[in-house]
Design a protein around this motif. Sequence first.
Motif, PDB file in Angstrom:
ATOM      1  N   LEU A 171       1.766  38.041   3.074  1.00 48.57           N
ATOM      2  CA  LEU A 171       2.876  38.708   3.295  1.00 48.57           C
ATOM      3  C   LEU A 171       3.022  38.949   4.641  1.00 48.57           C
ATOM      4  CD1 LEU A 171       6.060  39.088   2.305  1.00 48.57           C
ATOM      5  CD2 LEU A 171       4.683  41.439   1.289  1.00 48.57           C
ATOM      6  N   VAL A 172       2.088  39.797   5.182  1.00 45.45           N
ATOM      7  CA  VAL A 172       1.915  40.167   6.714  1.00 45.45           C
ATOM      8  C   VAL A 172       0.268  40.119   7.017  1.00 45.45           C
ATOM      9  CG1 VAL A 172       3.635  41.816   6.421  1.00 45.45           C
ATOM     10  CG2 VAL A 172       1.561  42.162   5.976  1.00 45.45           C
ATOM     11  N   PRO A 173       0.368  39.626   7.890  1.00 40.93           N
ATOM     12  CA  PRO A 173      -1.247  39.459   8.681  1.00 40.93           C
ATOM     13  C   PRO A 173      -2.021  39.936   8.701  1.00 40.93           C
ATOM     14  CG  PRO A 173      -0.098  40.273  10.495  1.00 40.93           C
ATOM     15  CD  PRO A 173       1.190  39.542   9.076  1.00 40.93           C
ATOM     16  N   THR A 174      -3.713  39.878   7.637  1.00 42.18           N
ATOM     17  CA  THR A 174      -4.457  40.497   7.095  1.00 42.18           C
ATOM     18  C   THR A 174      -5.207  41.066   8.796  1.00 42.18           C
ATOM     19  OG1 THR A 174      -5.741  38.298   8.121  1.00 42.18           O
ATOM     20  CG2 THR A 174      -4.924  38.510   5.583  1.00 42.18           C
ATOM     21  N   THR A 175      -5.689  42.348   8.614  1.00 43.51           N
ATOM     22  CA  THR A 175      -6.609  42.728   9.920  1.00 43.51           C
ATOM     23  C   THR A 175      -7.053  41.655  10.720  1.00 43.51           C
ATOM     24  OG1 THR A 175      -6.974  44.656   8.509  1.00 43.51           O
ATOM     25  CG2 THR A 175      -8.308  44.305  10.090  1.00 43.51           C
ATOM     26  N   GLU A 176      -8.127  41.244   9.916  1.00 38.95           N
ATOM     27  CA  GLU A 176      -8.403  39.816  10.740  1.00 38.95           C
ATOM     28  C   GLU A 176      -8.442  38.631  11.361  1.00 38.95           C
ATOM     29  OE1 GLU A 176     -11.199  41.497   7.153  1.00 38.95           O
ATOM     30  OE2 GLU A 176      -8.965  40.452   7.091  1.00 38.95           O
ATOM     31  N   GLN A 177      -6.647  38.689  11.102  1.00 41.99           N
ATOM     32  CA  GLN A 177      -5.848  37.736  11.451  1.00 41.99           C
ATOM     33  C   GLN A 177      -5.224  38.233  12.766  1.00 41.99           C
ATOM     34  OE1 GLN A 177      -2.753  37.023   8.599  1.00 41.99           O
ATOM     35  NE2 GLN A 177      -3.240  35.266   8.763  1.00 41.99           N
ATOM     36  N   LEU A 178      -5.505  40.180  12.239  1.00 42.69           N
ATOM     37  CA  LEU A 178      -4.402  40.784  13.530  1.00 42.69           C
ATOM     38  C   LEU A 178      -5.619  40.275  15.036  1.00 42.69           C
ATOM     39  CD1 LEU A 178      -2.183  43.290  11.914  1.00 42.69           C
ATOM     40  CD2 LEU A 178      -1.259  41.270  13.334  1.00 42.69           C
ATOM     41  N   ALA A 179      -6.870  41.066  14.524  1.00 44.73           N
ATOM     42  CA  ALA A 179      -7.855  41.331  15.282  1.00 44.73           C
ATOM     43  C   ALA A 179      -8.214  39.848  16.085  1.00 44.73           C
ATOM     44  CB  ALA A 179      -9.704  41.510  14.460  1.00 44.73           C
ATOM     45  N   ALA A 180      -8.363  39.004  15.693  1.00 45.67           N
ATOM     46  CA  ALA A 180      -7.846  37.329  16.269  1.00 45.67           C
ATOM     47  C   ALA A 180      -6.835  37.948  17.331  1.00 45.67           C
ATOM     48  CB  ALA A 180      -8.448  36.617  15.531  1.00 45.67           C
ATOM     49  N   GLU A 181      -5.806  37.782  16.809  1.00 41.65           N
ATOM     50  CA  GLU A 181      -4.980  37.827  18.134  1.00 41.65           C
ATOM     51  C   GLU A 181      -5.024  39.187  19.518  1.00 41.65           C
ATOM     52  OE1 GLU A 181      -0.489  35.859  16.830  1.00 41.65           O
ATOM     53  OE2 GLU A 181      -2.834  35.134  17.311  1.00 41.65           O
ATOM     54  N   ARG A 182      -5.177  40.349  18.697  1.00 37.06           N
ATOM     55  CA  ARG A 182      -5.251  40.627  20.007  1.00 37.06           C
ATOM     56  C   ARG A 182      -6.622  40.864  21.020  1.00 37.06           C
ATOM     57  NH1 ARG A 182      -4.143  46.193  19.086  1.00 37.06           N
ATOM     58  NH2 ARG A 182      -3.651  46.699  21.528  1.00 37.06           N
ATOM     59  N   SER A 183      -7.796  39.849  20.676  1.00 41.80           N
ATOM     60  CA  SER A 183      -8.647  39.061  21.718  1.00 41.80           C
ATOM     61  C   SER A 183      -8.181  38.466  22.466  1.00 41.80           C
ATOM     62  CB  SER A 183      -9.885  38.771  20.421  1.00 41.80           C
ATOM     63  OG  SER A 183      -9.664  37.473  19.823  1.00 41.80           O
ATOM     64  N   ARG A 184      -6.593  37.948  21.651  1.00 37.63           N
ATOM     65  CA  ARG A 184      -5.869  36.740  23.185  1.00 37.63           C
ATOM     66  C   ARG A 184      -5.072  36.992  23.679  1.00 37.63           C
ATOM     67  NH1 ARG A 184      -4.970  32.609  17.467  1.00 37.63           N
ATOM     68  NH2 ARG A 184      -6.502  32.027  17.530  1.00 37.63           N
ATOM     69  N   PRO A 185      -4.829  36.430  24.666  1.00 36.74           N
ATOM     70  CA  PRO A 185      -3.461  36.921  26.196  1.00 36.74           C
ATOM     71  C   PRO A 185      -2.582  36.575  25.215  1.00 36.74           C
ATOM     72  CG  PRO A 185      -4.365  34.923  26.695  1.00 36.74           C
ATOM     73  CD  PRO A 185      -5.390  35.450  25.782  1.00 36.74           C
ATOM     74  N   GLN A 186      -1.281  36.834  25.110  1.00 34.58           N
ATOM     75  CA  GLN A 186      -0.085  37.270  25.174  1.00 34.58           C
ATOM     76  C   GLN A 186       0.915  35.897  25.036  1.00 34.58           C
ATOM     77  OE1 GLN A 186       1.074  40.312  23.545  1.00 34.58           O
ATOM     78  NE2 GLN A 186       2.906  39.256  22.337  1.00 34.58           N
ATOM     79  N   ALA A 187       0.088  35.235  26.111  1.00 37.97           N
ATOM     80  CA  ALA A 187       0.890  33.244  25.868  1.00 37.97           C
ATOM     81  C   ALA A 187      -0.150  32.341  24.672  1.00 37.97           C
ATOM     82  CB  ALA A 187       1.173  32.419  26.822  1.00 37.97           C
ATOM     83  N   ALA A 188      -1.006  32.904  24.230  1.00 41.27           N
ATOM     84  CA  ALA A 188      -2.875  31.881  23.638  1.00 41.27           C
ATOM     85  C   ALA A 188      -2.244  32.919  21.575  1.00 41.27           C
ATOM     86  CB  ALA A 188      -3.311  32.129  24.126  1.00 41.27           C
ATOM     87  N   LYS A 189      -1.773  33.006  21.371  1.00 40.65           N
ATOM     88  CA  LYS A 189      -1.209  34.689  20.268  1.00 40.65           C
ATOM     89  C   LYS A 189      -0.333  33.286  19.234  1.00 40.65           C
ATOM     90  CE  LYS A 189      -1.876  38.626  21.450  1.00 40.65           C
ATOM     91  NZ  LYS A 189      -1.169  40.399  20.961  1.00 40.65           N
ATOM     92  N   GLU A 190      -1.020  33.748  18.055  1.00 38.84           N
ATOM     93  CA  GLU A 190       0.311  32.434  17.164  1.00 38.84           C
ATOM     94  C   GLU A 190       1.310  32.934  16.635  1.00 38.84           C
ATOM     95  OE1 GLU A 190       0.021  29.304  15.676  1.00 38.84           O
ATOM     96  OE2 GLU A 190      -1.951  29.539  15.389  1.00 38.84           O
ATOM     97  N   GLY A 191       1.479  34.712  16.819  1.00 38.11           N
ATOM     98  CA  GLY A 191       2.932  35.313  16.620  1.00 38.11           C
ATOM     99  C   GLY A 191       2.622  35.802  15.053  1.00 38.11           C
ATOM    100  N   HIS A 192       0.982  35.888  14.763  1.00 29.57           N
ATOM    101  CA  HIS A 192       1.088  37.408  13.178  1.00 29.57           C
ATOM    102  C   HIS A 192       2.144  37.908  12.467  1.00 29.57           C
ATOM    103  CE1 HIS A 192      -1.393  33.951  11.854  1.00 29.57           C
ATOM    104  NE2 HIS A 192      -2.296  34.155  12.761  1.00 29.57           N
ATOM    105  N   GLU A 193       2.660  39.001  13.819  1.00 35.51           N
ATOM    106  CA  GLU A 193       3.124  40.308  14.229  1.00 35.51           C
ATOM    107  C   GLU A 193       4.409  40.258  14.187  1.00 35.51           C
ATOM    108  OE1 GLU A 193       1.617  43.110  16.879  1.00 35.51           O
ATOM    109  OE2 GLU A 193       2.062  41.729  18.155  1.00 35.51           O
TER     110      GLU A 193
END
Length: 450
Positions: free
Chosen positions: A104-126
């Motif tokens: 339903l919403v991203p997991t903590t692990e997915q968000l941590a992986a996203e946070r390690s990337r610049p904005q342009a390289a994110k999947e957009g889970h937020e």
Amino acid sequence: MTTSALRSDTPGLPDQGEARRAWQTAAEAIAEAERPIAGLPEPDRRSAGQRAAAAAARDAARAIRARFLDAHADAVYDHLTARRTVDLRLAELVTAAATAYPGLVPTTEQLAAERSRPQAAKEGHEIDQGIFLSRVLASPTAGRHLLDTMLLPTPRALRLLPDFERTGTADLGSVRIERRDDAAHLTMCRTDSLNAEDDRQVEDLETAVDLALLDPAVRVGVLRGGEMTHPRYRGKRVFSAGINLKSLHAGDISLVDFLLRREMGYIHKLVRGVRAEQPAHWRSATVEKPWIAAVDSFAIGGGAQLLLVFDQVIAAADSYLSLPAAQEGIVPGASNFRLGRAAGPRLSRQVILRGRRIRATEPDARLLVDEVVEPSGMDAAVERAVAELRGPAVVPNRHMLNVAEEPPEEFRRYLAEFALQQALRLYSDDVIGKVGRFTEGKQTEGEHPS
């Protein structure tokens, strides 16, 4: 808690068993819709065709999530909060939802992986968090409970309160708070970045606001910027440069912990107060106090947004205000909700849509600022304002003004739409491109005032 314990036979309450069954079907459909993404490269390495395929898969999955929440948001919220007997703040709520409703919403692990990337390289889970929170806030029942929960004092503030009551001071990192007589003076002190806000400063400001509201010796709160070490403003006070664009480009500005917590946390508390732990049923559930803002140099973006909730705004004659939403490409918080009420629809559109800058000495500034003084007279003006707002009838009257000017239900409905629109803006191509250009030669929004 088991699924059987969640079923309700009580009329008028959401059927959580039905919601769980509906989620099982929806979760399978979401997994199938998103299956094509698994074989694609990282977002910033995808071809145009691969980006289009990923977008189509995301759209299909998000449509399923939205339909499920449109039908079952109240049941989901009741499940996560044990029928609104457990208070979950924003971050806790989305974490609980990720566990109870996988996909339903991203997991903590997915968000941590996203946070390690610049904005342009994110999947957009937020964006999926935005869909979830927009539906929760759209519910008069769940949304109101969430807003009330966000008025509770933070655990950090409760830990620091005894020492603050004893000493009258606390250094929170990006914000210092000092009690002088019966006034709490909050000083924003991100000296190298012109008080540009990020997740850390939102945390520190909410803690400071809580301390000022909870300390019985404080009757008035004052917010001001400290002296800067930034080369262009060294030794000068600056109020706020708004959102830190360098942090945004680096992927360090979050939807939940910054953009939504900011509006529903400390800014909301400036308006409504902090919720008492055990309020008397016949009295107000919150502790409120009047607030003064002192603007030195400029209040850009988020800094200008803040001024709309203060009871008195004092500005130095050489300062200015702006909401450069058009340049940044994001929604300027609740300014679209509040600015028109304060300044009228025409000025609001000039400021928000066209980026008009308003200098403190302009006639139109009087719609947003109560008093304009020479920079050398700011300290004295603040002391006069404190004296004017410490009267015993000020609090009940500001309470009634806020009830009339910003009805809680209207604010809730605005936030429901804001949660989704701001999430979409964070990941739009134009915002990513603009943020990149801002940060190539300029560290923060506040580094390009002229």
